[in-house]
Motif scaffolding. Sequence first.
Motif, mmCIF file in Angstrom:
data_model
loop_
_atom_site.group_PDB
_atom_site.id
_atom_site.type_symbol
_atom_site.label_atom_id
_atom_site.label_comp_id
_atom_site.label_asym_id
_atom_site.label_seq_id
_atom_site.Cartn_x
_atom_site.Cartn_y
_atom_site.Cartn_z
ATOM 1 N N TRP A 309 0.826 -1.200 0.000
ATOM 2 C CA TRP A 309 0.000 0.000 0.000
ATOM 3 C C TRP A 309 0.873 1.267 0.000
ATOM 4 C CZ3 TRP A 309 -3.944 2.124 -1.644
ATOM 5 C CH2 TRP A 309 -4.594 3.216 -1.041
ATOM 6 N N SER A 310 1.986 1.189 0.738
ATOM 7 C CA SER A 310 2.837 2.386 0.792
ATOM 8 C C SER A 310 3.469 2.624 -0.586
ATOM 9 C CB SER A 310 3.889 2.235 1.883
ATOM 10 O OG SER A 310 5.100 1.787 1.374
ATOM 11 N N TRP A 311 3.693 1.568 -1.342
ATOM 12 C CA TRP A 311 4.262 1.699 -2.686
ATOM 13 C C TRP A 311 3.207 2.226 -3.663
ATOM 14 C CZ3 TRP A 311 3.691 -1.562 -7.235
ATOM 15 C CH2 TRP A 311 4.601 -1.249 -8.248
ATOM 16 N N ILE A 312 2.014 1.602 -3.583
ATOM 17 C CA ILE A 312 0.945 2.017 -4.500
ATOM 18 C C ILE A 312 0.478 3.432 -4.157
ATOM 19 C CG2 ILE A 312 -1.437 1.555 -5.257
ATOM 20 C CD1 ILE A 312 -0.919 -1.387 -4.683
ATOM 21 N N GLY A 313 0.247 3.674 -2.856
ATOM 22 C CA GLY A 313 -0.343 4.947 -2.450
ATOM 23 C C GLY A 313 0.692 6.042 -2.191
ATOM 24 N N HIS A 314 2.004 5.717 -2.431
ATOM 25 C CA HIS A 314 3.078 6.681 -2.197
ATOM 26 C C HIS A 314 2.977 7.275 -0.799
ATOM 27 C CE1 HIS A 314 3.998 6.268 -6.399
ATOM 28 N NE2 HIS A 314 2.730 6.557 -6.698
ATOM 29 N N LYS A 315 2.845 6.381 0.181
ATOM 30 C CA LYS A 315 2.738 6.831 1.577
ATOM 31 C C LYS A 315 3.920 6.303 2.365
ATOM 32 C CE LYS A 315 -2.170 7.320 2.455
ATOM 33 N NZ LYS A 315 -3.196 6.996 3.429
ATOM 34 N N PRO A 316 4.268 6.990 3.441
ATOM 35 C CA PRO A 316 5.275 6.391 4.337
ATOM 36 C C PRO A 316 4.702 5.118 4.968
ATOM 37 C CG PRO A 316 4.828 8.702 4.887
ATOM 38 C CD PRO A 316 3.809 8.293 3.894
ATOM 39 N N PHE A 317 5.614 4.316 5.568
ATOM 40 C CA PHE A 317 5.191 2.994 6.044
ATOM 41 C C PHE A 317 4.102 3.054 7.102
ATOM 42 C CE2 PHE A 317 5.484 -0.618 8.929
ATOM 43 C CZ PHE A 317 5.332 -1.658 8.034
ATOM 44 N N TRP A 318 4.321 3.861 8.145
ATOM 45 C CA TRP A 318 3.391 3.775 9.271
ATOM 46 C C TRP A 318 1.991 4.266 8.927
ATOM 47 C CZ3 TRP A 318 3.761 0.363 12.716
ATOM 48 C CH2 TRP A 318 5.017 -0.079 13.108
ATOM 49 N N PRO A 319 1.840 5.365 8.231
ATOM 50 C CA PRO A 319 0.473 5.709 7.802
ATOM 51 C C PRO A 319 -0.152 4.609 6.948
ATOM 52 C CG PRO A 319 1.936 7.576 7.535
ATOM 53 C CD PRO A 319 2.801 6.418 7.910
ATOM 54 N N ALA A 320 0.660 3.991 6.092
ATOM 55 C CA ALA A 320 0.129 2.889 5.269
ATOM 56 C C ALA A 320 -0.309 1.729 6.157
ATOM 57 C CB ALA A 320 1.202 2.416 4.280
ATOM 58 N N TRP A 321 0.545 1.438 7.153
ATOM 59 C CA TRP A 321 0.213 0.343 8.083
ATOM 60 C C TRP A 321 -1.123 0.656 8.775
ATOM 61 C CZ3 TRP A 321 -0.832 -0.246 13.256
ATOM 62 C CH2 TRP A 321 -0.776 -1.547 13.756
#
Lengths: 544, 411, 527
Positions: A309-321
């Motif tokens: 999700w962090s790769w697809i959504g271009h988000k840092p890890f923890w927000p993606a988590w």
Amino acid sequence: MRQTTLSVALEVKPESFDHLSGLLDALRDRRSPNPSGGTGPFADFLTTVPAVHFMSLSVFPGFDYDPLFVIEANFDGAPGPFWGQLETAIGPDLRSFLRCCKRPLDHTGDLFDAVTAPDSRAPIAPYLEARTLTPTVYHHGNRGMTRDRILAEGELFLGTRKELANANDGGPSPYRKLTPVEIHAKLRAALLPQFGWLAEKAPARIPFLQSVGDYARLAWFVLLVVFALSIPGLILKSQLAWQYYAGLCVALFALFTGILYKMGKPLPGTATPTRFSFLTFFLRHLLVPVVIAVAVYVAIAAFITAPVWSWIGHKPFWPAWWDMAIWAGWSGASIAVTVAGILVWLRWLERRDASQDAPPVDPKMLREMARREDWIPQNHMGSVVLIKPGVLRAILIRVGHHGLHLLLRAQKAARNGYLGSMRTIHFAHWARVNNDSRLMFFSNFDQTWESYLDDFIEKAHAGLTLAWSSGVGFPPTRFLVKDGASHGRQFKEWARHSMTVSRFWYSAYKDLTAEQVERNYRIALGLRKKQLSEKEAAAWINDL
Amino acid sequence: MNALTSRDVLRPGKKGLARWIEGRVFAAMPYAFAFFRRWKPVVKFGGMTLTSRYDDVKQVFATDPVFGAPYKPKLDVIMGGEPFFLGMADTPLYHRDTDAMRMVVLPKDLPELGRRAEAMAEAIVAAAPGRIEVVDTLVRRVTFSVLADYFGVPEPKGGDLRVWGTRLFEFQFADPKGDPALRADVDQIAPALRAHIDAEIAARKATPGRDDVLTRCLALQKKGVPGFSDVEIRTNLMGFIVGGPPQPPMVVPQAMEQLLRRPDALAGAQAAARAGEDDLLWGYVQEAMRFDPLAPGLPRNVLVDGVIARGTSHETPVQAGDTVLAAFASAMMDPRRVTDPARFDPHRPASNYIHFGYDLHQCFGRHINRATLHFMLKPLLKRANVRRAPGGAGRLVKNGPFAESLTVVFD
Amino acid sequence: MDQRPVSEGGGTPNWHLSAPASGQAQGLVVSGFASLPTGRALFLELGWKGVKKKGGGAWVEALRKVAQVTDADGRDPRAVAMGFTWSGLQKMGLNANALASFDRPFQEGMFQEDRLRRLGDRRGEEWQGTVIPGGPKWSGNTPLDDAAVDDEARAFDDRQEIREQRIKTPVTVHAIVLLYCEHDEAAEAWCEEVSAALAPFEVTVSHHLPLDLRLDKQGIAREHFGFADGISQPIPFETGTVVYKDGTNVPKDYWNGVPLGEILMGHMNGHNEIAQGPVVAASAGNTDGLPDHPKGVGFKDLGLNGSYMVVRELKQDVYAFWQSMRVAAAHIRERDPEGSAHVTTTWMAERVVGRDTHGNLLCPLGTIPVENNDFGFWDNDRHGMGCPLGSHVRRANPRDGLAPTPADKQTLLDAANNHRILRRGRKYGKTISVPPTPDEVDRGLLFVCLNTDITRQFEFVQQTWILNPNFATLYDETDPLIGPKGTMTIPEDPLRRIIDVETFVQMAGGEYFFLPSIPALNYLGSL
């Protein structure tokens, strides 16, 4: 030590069914009715096949299928050495049995030809290995006790009796005036010369790594089930805003529980009083584990999916988590709805299941069974039933049996040999045969067949109903565990109906019940220690 | 040098580097077998097919119509062309001869043989001042004395039965390449031994001796039982002398070496010896032998085209004329049939051992071995603090397949 | 009417059956006829050859004229109970299908080879030590059934036929009549009257036993060893059917309550089913008096309010019993001179029974009085320090004592109550002298019990409790009182004692009987 329970089920040429039965009878007769070797050529079975605890050879007659020849074996260690020993003991007999069987249609056909050809001298073990079934569930009453240890500790028990009875024969017993601690010390000193192994450290019955494996497998299984149950929620939540999603869940849950309330009542005439209550069981045993399992699932699922999700959504890890955790958390909440839905489906099936009120029992078969039962304090049964059809049943029997299997390996009471309040089983197992269309059950138990089944009816009907209710004709059940086996006579007739004659059956320690094995174990464990505390000695001495 | 009067039981072995290499090859064999069992259970080297798994080895031994014993040509040299049952296929004559021999080699003799072996070993150990050489001083002397006495074959004048028997044994079983020097020895020894036994038979006919195998043979000859003509008696006795006593001096010291390598096992064996638990002691000796048996395997000649391990993933066809080596040393280490094979366990079931072959040509002397081998070590094991002699003497030295020397000391 | 021994004062009121069951069940179901202290057991043999096509029940009617079978609706001056063996019913001409509808153990008879092994009477070719020398005197001599040998011809069958052995006794019993009355002379005269009435029908009394309660001075009925007998019976319950005298329902008794179907056929039993009984086709003779069968369309219920009666004649060797107790007590005193002052012959005998001679239950401290039957073993005496684990009373009804953990107490008590029997036995033979001396007098107990599922009740008790060598994690010992020669463990702090016991009780005959309801009896009489 690792112990193996397995069976080999082979289809029999119908024309050779009676002949095979006769061969098995002859094998048994050469050993006299005594199932532990007796005096005939089988007296050396104990030494030629030292791995085996219990073994049976039986043929199920064909009603819906061709007859089935089954070798059931429970032994120490890996299967390979056991088969080698068995072939040494009864190789030519085994070959003549196999010649009565059908050539298998799969890749083992050539091996079958090699083993059964006229004048064949090819080893039989590879064929039996290739045809071995893995049990779906098995249970060991004295888990981790090797046969030699059981026999040695049995000898020790008799040794203690002899010493206590005969010390200073004809005069006052030197043991009577001692405290438990002193009795232990004196008895140990008296027995040590004869039982040198008392000085050795007791081998662990369940090695640490095996225990870790048991718990890890169960945990992994629970997580997978939670995941599977949350899939509908995952899909729905991905498509709906949380308000709609929550509303839908609540509405469906209300609908399902409403239906369940209506459908949950027993069909007329099939209710049995039971102390088992789903709600108490859930609150007492399930609620905490379920909450933990869901929480762990949410955390792990988020960790696994967050990088994506962090790769697809271009988000840092923890927000993606965090996004993923919320998604999984919502789906976790839907598990209750999914379960309720499955229960509605199940109950719908149960209400339409055809149960067999009076399963036909062949009096001749019954007599043949009776003829072989109750010679020693242990008995044996083997049974085959058809499995109920349908997608849900197919899933339930697989998931249910696997879960039950893992639970029996991990649950404390079951690891100690208990099923409910009983410890009467030495080795029992279930396996699917005939391309998974039939369920086979074997058990080596203490006391009589009647008392064994009564135990289940009276003390463990919920568990038994769970394991067997997938069988065609089983007495009517409610939610897999209620009623069912509580219909005593009907269940017993059903069980007898599914059974066959245990034509050849061998027990390596015919006098020892599962309870007695544990008693001997406790005595031996105490005697291995150089010194007992007062408390330990007080508990230990009750077993003498 | 004259083979007949030689006192060297073993011919001089390889020296120096060659010997070292030979030792390494033998030492590496278990690892090679483990590799083959796992990856290539039936493997062909040139004209020879090696089977390394328990099942396949047993199949080769059991299927005698396909895998024939290769002993006949050399037996003919030794026996002067007379048929001996070891060289026969599964024929009526084979059964007549083995049955005949079972009428003279009786189970009831076994306890006495064990007692004699133990008594003699005890005398030898008692006479040794805390240090003894196991191969020749102990085992070979005990074996040849007890068995030759039992069979009724005395020492030849000017010769040594130990040398004659061992040399013929080497020619028969341990000479795959056909050493001409050895053949030359055999051409001297074989006729001499035949003449020696013939003379003994003649002497016994004149003055009957005490109860031994020869006396029993002559008694049955008198009764007219078939299989007991003079020549047949001689052939069988020769077969026993050649096939029997040369073997314990190989395997028993090897077993002792294996025990010395495992202090726990040695302690267990000593405890069993001291406690008089002879069956348990046998368990120790038999288990020790499993780690270094008589030979890596036994050869068989393929008589008709056949298949090894038919129906399995490693099924392999063999053609008539091939030689198959049934590696029983490897089979006894096969974890597929032997529980935890690397563990030393004196309580293994009998089926874990293939020391004596299997089925048709299973060792005729296996019962005698079972009754005597452990008794040869028992007096030594009873001694306190049994350990290797210091230096090279304390390690088992091999000369080809033969154990040559092993010296142990005790208190 | 009462179901309790006269020796029990008893605070619990007695249970009764309400109409219509009270008029249909035999009086023996609800009462041991304690007010009628003497009696006779008459074992009848039907003398004719083969099966009677007609008139096979006429003798029953003739018998009832002189000895009317008592029903369960009140006290009578004299009482009669009556039962039939399977072979008797067959001889009387009961329809073959009806004969096939009885419970399997009844059809096969007590002396079926495998059953005798399970009951501990015979193994293979050998009668066991718990049977009188030479084998039992009487049984129903039930013929071998179709299952005894598989002689059906099938293609491809080359098996050897296994032919079951038929075990026969010298005396054949087709029916049993139990007579109860006030004194012995009346009983004797009554017997003669019955014999005379039966004679014209070729029915003879092939064996008989004088039955006796013989109360002692304290009003206690004792069996021959000297122990108060008949204590602790199950108390049936069924709303509307089992009532007190005032008509209120008997509630389920926590400790001893069993569903009525455990005792009477046609009622709900402990396994949540209607206790099965025999049926007869409505067209088979005069079946008008019988109720319709609830499931079999076109069939009449022959079993409703009937029961199965297990009868075993158990010969007691009183002298051997006390002698063995004396030896055992002496052995304990010899092995433990300082700690065994309390070990007397009587102490020993009480450990074997589990109660004192007055019937009070042994406890680690003191006793539980005989009137109190509301107790479990777990809380009072888990390890058997008072009432030994293997004593007769614990084996005969372990209550909650077999529970492995406190959480299982309830389950185990409930389970044990699914294996209860209603005992109606009485002793026979002269009382032995005090102190006992060896004599040749035949004395013992005519064991009689009622149940509806013989396998789950009587046979279970006998096999899984009484004769189980591993009962309550004991090893290699059986019931010390009625089992074979062996050992018995007496738990004690700190170290248990083990004594040797001999065989004191030997079976002299036995069979399973059908105890018909009055309507069923009428039907049988009309055969």
